[in-house]
Write a protein that holds these residues in place. Structure first.
Motif, PDB file in Angstrom:
ATOM      1  N   LEU A   1       6.397  -0.661  -9.239  1.00  0.00           N
ATOM      2  CA  LEU A   1       5.286  -0.685  -8.297  1.00  0.00           C
ATOM      3  C   LEU A   1       4.072  -1.381  -8.905  1.00  0.00           C
ATOM      4  O   LEU A   1       3.400  -2.183  -8.248  1.00  0.00           O
ATOM      5  CB  LEU A   1       4.916   0.742  -7.885  1.00  0.00           C
ATOM      6  N   ASN A   2       3.785  -1.086 -10.155  1.00  0.00           N
ATOM      7  CA  ASN A   2       2.667  -1.745 -10.827  1.00  0.00           C
ATOM      8  C   ASN A   2       2.961  -3.217 -11.069  1.00  0.00           C
ATOM      9  O   ASN A   2       2.073  -4.066 -10.958  1.00  0.00           O
ATOM     10  CB  ASN A   2       2.374  -1.046 -12.152  1.00  0.00           C
ATOM     11  N   LEU A   3       4.208  -3.526 -11.412  1.00  0.00           N
ATOM     12  CA  LEU A   3       4.575  -4.905 -11.698  1.00  0.00           C
ATOM     13  C   LEU A   3       4.484  -5.784 -10.457  1.00  0.00           C
ATOM     14  O   LEU A   3       4.136  -6.964 -10.541  1.00  0.00           O
ATOM     15  CB  LEU A   3       5.987  -4.950 -12.287  1.00  0.00           C
ATOM     16  N   TRP A   4       4.792  -5.212  -9.288  1.00  0.00           N
ATOM     17  CA  TRP A   4       4.768  -5.962  -8.040  1.00  0.00           C
ATOM     18  C   TRP A   4       3.463  -5.783  -7.276  1.00  0.00           C
ATOM     19  O   TRP A   4       3.386  -6.111  -6.086  1.00  0.00           O
ATOM     20  CB  TRP A   4       5.952  -5.564  -7.167  1.00  0.00           C
ATOM     21  N   GLY A   5       2.453  -5.269  -7.926  1.00  0.00           N
ATOM     22  CA  GLY A   5       1.125  -5.256  -7.325  1.00  0.00           C
ATOM     23  C   GLY A   5       0.868  -4.164  -6.330  1.00  0.00           C
ATOM     24  O   GLY A   5      -0.014  -4.313  -5.469  1.00  0.00           O
TER      25      GLY A   5
ATOM     26  N   TYR B   1       2.480   0.364   5.730  1.00  0.00           N
ATOM     27  CA  TYR B   1       3.335   1.217   6.557  1.00  0.00           C
ATOM     28  C   TYR B   1       2.475   2.361   7.080  1.00  0.00           C
ATOM     29  O   TYR B   1       2.222   3.327   6.352  1.00  0.00           O
ATOM     30  CB  TYR B   1       4.503   1.777   5.751  1.00  0.00           C
ATOM     31  N   PRO B   2       1.989   2.293   8.321  1.00  0.00           N
ATOM     32  CA  PRO B   2       1.134   3.378   8.833  1.00  0.00           C
ATOM     33  C   PRO B   2       1.836   4.730   8.836  1.00  0.00           C
ATOM     34  O   PRO B   2       1.180   5.768   8.699  1.00  0.00           O
ATOM     35  CB  PRO B   2       0.802   2.918  10.257  1.00  0.00           C
ATOM     36  N   GLY B   3       3.171   4.741   9.003  1.00  0.00           N
ATOM     37  CA  GLY B   3       3.899   6.008   8.990  1.00  0.00           C
ATOM     38  C   GLY B   3       4.039   6.621   7.621  1.00  0.00           C
ATOM     39  O   GLY B   3       4.278   7.830   7.498  1.00  0.00           O
ATOM     40  N   GLY B   4       3.916   5.807   6.580  1.00  0.00           N
ATOM     41  CA  GLY B   4       3.929   6.301   5.210  1.00  0.00           C
ATOM     42  C   GLY B   4       5.200   7.040   4.838  1.00  0.00           C
ATOM     43  O   GLY B   4       6.301   6.745   5.308  1.00  0.00           O
ATOM     44  N   TYR B   5       5.020   8.029   3.965  1.00  0.00           N
ATOM     45  CA  TYR B   5       6.167   8.781   3.457  1.00  0.00           C
ATOM     46  C   TYR B   5       6.839   9.608   4.548  1.00  0.00           C
ATOM     47  O   TYR B   5       8.009   9.974   4.426  1.00  0.00           O
ATOM     48  CB  TYR B   5       5.715   9.691   2.317  1.00  0.00           C
ATOM     49  N   ARG B   6       6.118   9.902   5.648  1.00  0.00           N
ATOM     50  CA  ARG B   6       6.718  10.692   6.729  1.00  0.00           C
ATOM     51  C   ARG B   6       7.875   9.940   7.374  1.00  0.00           C
ATOM     52  O   ARG B   6       8.874  10.543   7.769  1.00  0.00           O
ATOM     53  CB  ARG B   6       5.642  11.029   7.771  1.00  0.00           C
ATOM     54  N   GLU B   7       7.753   8.625   7.485  1.00  0.00           N
ATOM     55  CA  GLU B   7       8.851   7.828   8.021  1.00  0.00           C
ATOM     56  C   GLU B   7       9.951   7.638   6.991  1.00  0.00           C
ATOM     57  O   GLU B   7      11.137   7.686   7.325  1.00  0.00           O
ATOM     58  CB  GLU B   7       8.337   6.459   8.479  1.00  0.00           C
ATOM     59  N   ALA B   8       9.571   7.414   5.744  1.00  0.00           N
ATOM     60  CA  ALA B   8      10.575   7.182   4.705  1.00  0.00           C
ATOM     61  C   ALA B   8      11.396   8.429   4.421  1.00  0.00           C
ATOM     62  O   ALA B   8      12.563   8.335   4.034  1.00  0.00           O
ATOM     63  CB  ALA B   8       9.900   6.693   3.423  1.00  0.00           C
ATOM     64  N   LEU B   9      10.810   9.600   4.616  1.00  0.00           N
ATOM     65  CA  LEU B   9      11.503  10.865   4.352  1.00  0.00           C
ATOM     66  C   LEU B   9      11.705  11.638   5.649  1.00  0.00           C
ATOM     67  O   LEU B   9      11.464  12.847   5.707  1.00  0.00           O
ATOM     68  CB  LEU B   9      10.706  11.704   3.343  1.00  0.00           C
TER      69      LEU B   9
ATOM     70  N   ILE C   1       0.867  -1.178   0.000  1.00  0.00           N
ATOM     71  CA  ILE C   1       0.000   0.000   0.000  1.00  0.00           C
ATOM     72  C   ILE C   1       0.904   1.227   0.000  1.00  0.00           C
ATOM     73  O   ILE C   1       1.710   1.415   0.915  1.00  0.00           O
ATOM     74  CB  ILE C   1      -0.925   0.013   1.233  1.00  0.00           C
ATOM     75  N   ALA C   2       0.800   2.061  -1.024  1.00  0.00           N
ATOM     76  CA  ALA C   2       1.718   3.189  -1.191  1.00  0.00           C
ATOM     77  C   ALA C   2       0.937   4.490  -1.350  1.00  0.00           C
ATOM     78  O   ALA C   2      -0.283   4.495  -1.556  1.00  0.00           O
ATOM     79  CB  ALA C   2       2.626   2.965  -2.402  1.00  0.00           C
ATOM     80  N   HIS C   3       1.670   5.586  -1.269  1.00  0.00           N
ATOM     81  CA  HIS C   3       1.075   6.916  -1.406  1.00  0.00           C
ATOM     82  C   HIS C   3       0.535   7.093  -2.830  1.00  0.00           C
ATOM     83  O   HIS C   3       1.161   6.645  -3.799  1.00  0.00           O
ATOM     84  CB  HIS C   3       2.123   7.992  -1.110  1.00  0.00           C
ATOM     85  N   PRO C   4      -0.615   7.735  -2.995  1.00  0.00           N
ATOM     86  CA  PRO C   4      -1.181   7.916  -4.348  1.00  0.00           C
ATOM     87  C   PRO C   4      -0.264   8.654  -5.311  1.00  0.00           C
ATOM     88  O   PRO C   4      -0.374   8.475  -6.532  1.00  0.00           O
ATOM     89  CB  PRO C   4      -2.466   8.712  -4.077  1.00  0.00           C
ATOM     90  N   LEU C   5       0.655   9.490  -4.802  1.00  0.00           N
ATOM     91  CA  LEU C   5       1.565  10.213  -5.694  1.00  0.00           C
ATOM     92  C   LEU C   5       2.530   9.279  -6.418  1.00  0.00           C
ATOM     93  O   LEU C   5       3.126   9.669  -7.425  1.00  0.00           O
ATOM     94  CB  LEU C   5       2.357  11.257  -4.908  1.00  0.00           C
ATOM     95  N   LEU C   6       2.691   8.061  -5.923  1.00  0.00           N
ATOM     96  CA  LEU C   6       3.573   7.100  -6.574  1.00  0.00           C
ATOM     97  C   LEU C   6       2.894   6.371  -7.728  1.00  0.00           C
ATOM     98  O   LEU C   6       3.495   5.477  -8.331  1.00  0.00           O
ATOM     99  CB  LEU C   6       4.074   6.074  -5.550  1.00  0.00           C
ATOM    100  N   PHE C   7       1.670   6.757  -8.044  1.00  0.00           N
ATOM    101  CA  PHE C   7       0.943   6.150  -9.161  1.00  0.00           C
ATOM    102  C   PHE C   7       0.465   7.246 -10.107  1.00  0.00           C
ATOM    103  O   PHE C   7      -0.736   7.473 -10.267  1.00  0.00           O
ATOM    104  CB  PHE C   7      -0.242   5.328  -8.651  1.00  0.00           C
ATOM    105  N   PRO C   8       1.398   7.955 -10.738  1.00  0.00           N
ATOM    106  CA  PRO C   8       1.002   9.043 -11.638  1.00  0.00           C
ATOM    107  C   PRO C   8       0.398   8.505 -12.926  1.00  0.00           C
ATOM    108  O   PRO C   8       0.698   7.387 -13.359  1.00  0.00           O
ATOM    109  CB  PRO C   8       2.327   9.770 -11.901  1.00  0.00           C
ATOM    110  N   LYS C   9      -0.437   9.309 -13.525  1.00  0.00           N
ATOM    111  CA  LYS C   9      -1.011   8.957 -14.821  1.00  0.00           C
ATOM    112  C   LYS C   9      -0.047   9.418 -15.910  1.00  0.00           C
ATOM    113  O   LYS C   9      -0.145  10.525 -16.433  1.00  0.00           O
ATOM    114  CB  LYS C   9      -2.386   9.610 -14.994  1.00  0.00           C
ATOM    115  N   LYS C  10       0.889   8.550 -16.226  1.00  0.00           N
ATOM    116  CA  LYS C  10       1.932   8.910 -17.179  1.00  0.00           C
ATOM    117  C   LYS C  10       1.448   8.695 -18.608  1.00  0.00           C
ATOM    118  O   LYS C  10       0.819   7.694 -18.921  1.00  0.00           O
ATOM    119  CB  LYS C  10       3.191   8.073 -16.931  1.00  0.00           C
ATOM    120  N   THR C  11       1.782   9.650 -19.456  1.00  0.00           N
ATOM    121  CA  THR C  11       1.518   9.502 -20.887  1.00  0.00           C
ATOM    122  C   THR C  11       2.786   9.179 -21.660  1.00  0.00           C
ATOM    123  O   THR C  11       2.718   8.800 -22.825  1.00  0.00           O
ATOM    124  CB  THR C  11       0.897  10.785 -21.458  1.00  0.00           C
ATOM    125  N   LYS C  12       3.948   9.334 -21.004  1.00  0.00           N
ATOM    126  CA  LYS C  12       5.233   9.019 -21.643  1.00  0.00           C
ATOM    127  C   LYS C  12       6.124   8.341 -20.613  1.00  0.00           C
ATOM    128  O   LYS C  12       6.125   8.703 -19.442  1.00  0.00           O
ATOM    129  CB  LYS C  12       5.933  10.272 -22.177  1.00  0.00           C
TER     130      LYS C  12
END
Length: 344
Positions: free
Chosen positions: A233-237, A259-267, A210-221
């Motif tokens: 991230l997409n490949l590993w579900g 990760y309940p701490g999310g990006y706050r712990e990672a950064l 379970i990851a932050h929504p910003l890590l799933f951008p709608k990429k066109t390129k």
């Protein structure tokens, strides 16, 4: 070599003219007369005009594969042209591949389709029900990409059996789901790679992170020699952080990583090593109980001990031109500090 800006049809016409002039000295001309070649080129030109007039009416999702090192046709510019014509299209660029893209080593079309989220059973792509686990080839590519990290960090995992015995490995983790893994992030969340690889190697299961929504951008390129971090991230579900996705994964009997701490712990900032930033209300406990899932808590140590932070977020912001640089990198994002106040 193809000149930039030339239309592929013009290059094909010149190539055909050169071929027809060279065929005059061979017996192939008896089978393919020059008039026949010219007629075929006119037919192809009319077909191209017919198709170009109707590209904007294509409503299906289209994935464009383009070689940046194509010496025969301008694949890169043609991909941009098609993307401007087709509404729902994405481009996957290959920086070091030539004209025969699908015949070259390291190009796996099935992996690209899965990373782009175009493989689905229904009208819209669903990250839970349409997910396909990595194939053997994809697992080898991941091992090849992470071998240097595993060699430098030498990760070791321990688990506790039912009788309280601590053993090395994942023997203390249940064999069947649903299982909810709950733990803490270290700096940049690098431990995620080792954890996912260990579960795949010994438990034969894919840990759905379970990851932050910003890590799933709608990429066109996508510019890559293979896959970037977002594709992995997409490949590993991986799925965005929503309670709906967590419930659907647990109801499907999956191994879910939270990760309940999310990006706050990672950064985390300087001086915040080994700290956790969990919310006061842990709703995942109630959801796991509703799905009869086993909660497996875990802790990560060691990563913060091998890395020293030289500069923090506040240090960059207070430096000359630091705020402008951060604004340029963040673009449309609203960055917030530890007090949840918008910085700019």
């Amino acid at each position: 070599r193809m000149q930039s800006g030339k239309h592929p049809l013009e290059a094909l016409i010149r190539l055909t003219n050169n071929m027809s002039s060279s065929l005059k000295h061979t017996n192939v001309l008896d089978k393919l007369p020059e008039d026949t070649l010219q007629w075929k080129m006119k037919l192809m030109k009319r077909a191209a005009q017919y198709a170009n007039c109707r590209l904007q009416s294509v409503t299906a999702e289209v994935l464009l594969l383009a070689s940046c090192d194509d010496n025969l046709l301008p694949s890169k510019s043609e991909a941009y042209r098609l993307q401007n014509k087709i509404p729902k299209s994405k481009i996957f660029f290959f920086e070091k591949h030539g004209h025969s893209l699908l015949l070259e080593h390291g190009v796996h079309v099935s992996s690209i389709i899965k990373c782009a989220g175009l493989y689905r059973h229904s009208r819209r792509y669903h990250r839970v029900f349409d997910y396909i686990p990595p194939s053997t080839t994809e697992l080898k590519e991941v091992d090849k990409a992470s071998i240097d990290l595993l060699f430098r960090t030498c990760p070791a995992m321990f688990s506790t059996l039912e009788d309280g015995t601590v053993v090395r490995g994942l023997a203390g983790v249940p064999e069947d789901g649903p299982v909810l893994l709950v733990g803490n992030h270290m700096l940049l969340g690098i431990e995620l790679i080792s954890l996912a690889a260990e579960f795949m190697r010994h438990k034969k299961v894919v840990v759905r992170g379970i990851a932050h929504p910003l890590l799933f951008p709608k990429k066109t390129k996508t510019w890559s020699e293979g896959h970037d971090f977002f594709d992995f991230l997409n490949l590993w579900g991986g799925v965005p952080m929503t309670y709906k996705y967590i419930y659907e994964l647990l109801a499907a009997g999956e191994f879910v990583l939270l990760y309940p701490g999310g990006y706050r712990e990672a950064l985390h900032c300087k001086g915040e090593e080994h700290r956790i930033f969990w919310p006061e209300q842990t709703e995942f406990v109630r959801m796991a109980a509703q799905c009869n899932a086993t909660i497996v808590p875990f802790g990560v140590v060691g990563e913060d001990d091998i890395v020293n932070l030289l500069c923090t977020f506040d240090g960059i912001r207070s430096a000359p031109f630091g705020k402008e640089i951060m604004r340029a990198y963040s673009k449309h994002l609203n960055l917030r500090d530890a007090k949840h106040e918008v910085i700019f």
